[in-house]
Motif scaffolding. Structure first.
Motif, mmCIF file in Angstrom:
data_model
loop_
_atom_site.group_PDB
_atom_site.id
_atom_site.type_symbol
_atom_site.label_atom_id
_atom_site.label_comp_id
_atom_site.label_asym_id
_atom_site.label_seq_id
_atom_site.Cartn_x
_atom_site.Cartn_y
_atom_site.Cartn_z
ATOM 1 N N SER A 27 0.862 -1.183 0.000
ATOM 2 C CA SER A 27 0.000 0.000 0.000
ATOM 3 C C SER A 27 0.898 1.234 0.000
ATOM 4 C CB SER A 27 -0.917 0.000 1.218
ATOM 5 O OG SER A 27 -0.152 0.067 2.400
ATOM 6 N N SER A 28 0.307 2.363 -0.285
ATOM 7 C CA SER A 28 1.050 3.624 -0.281
ATOM 8 C C SER A 28 0.854 4.322 1.050
ATOM 9 C CB SER A 28 0.561 4.536 -1.404
ATOM 10 O OG SER A 28 0.837 3.952 -2.652
ATOM 11 N N THR A 55 5.994 2.990 -0.164
ATOM 12 C CA THR A 55 5.123 1.820 -0.136
ATOM 13 C C THR A 55 5.502 1.013 1.089
ATOM 14 O OG1 THR A 55 6.637 0.556 -1.526
ATOM 15 C CG2 THR A 55 4.858 1.735 -2.642
#
Length: 135
Positions: free
Chosen positions: A68-69, A82
């Protein structure tokens, strides 16, 4: 009345009282278990940390969520990266030991280790968690 209050205020006695309540009633005591969030730089580090947690029997289960960011401030600058998220399911009483251990093996200067108590859930799963993590 005062004795009950003292028992509930003292952490060790409170824990014993909650265990007794759970054993007698067969019901789950909210907050007995927790989910701990740990973020990692990449999947390799995440798997190594997850396996180390399981090898030490500090959790019933560690889920590894995909990339995910994240946006965050670090040393005064806005950063974007990330990360891989670990969801660690464990006894609430193990969070201190778990946190110390993760900090000792995690490559981040300040690793994210955040816990949330489990209020309710599938009774069979909560019993399985109870059996999976030694006191």
């Amino acid at each position: 009345e005062v004795l009950v209050l003292l028992v509930l205020l003292h952490p060790l006695l409170r824990g014993l009282a909650l265990q007794l309540h759970s054993a007698v009633t067969g019901s789950y005591v909210p907050g007995t278990h927790s989910v701990v969030f740990v973020t990692c730089l990449n999947e390799h580090i995440a798997r190594d940390i997850a396996r180390a947690i399981m090898d030490k029997r500090l959790a019933a289960c560690v889920s590894i969520l995909p990339k995910s960011s994240a946006l965050y401030f670090w040393k005064g600058e806005l950063e974007e990266s990330t990360e891989i998220l670990l969801l660690v399911k464990t006894r609430t009483s193990k969070i201190g030991e778990l946190s110390n251990y993760v900090r000792s093996i995690h490559p981040f200067e300040i690793p994210e280790i955040i816990s949330l108590p489990i209020d309710q859930g599938n009774p069979a799963y909560l019993r399985w968690m109870e059996e999976s993590v030694p006191r």
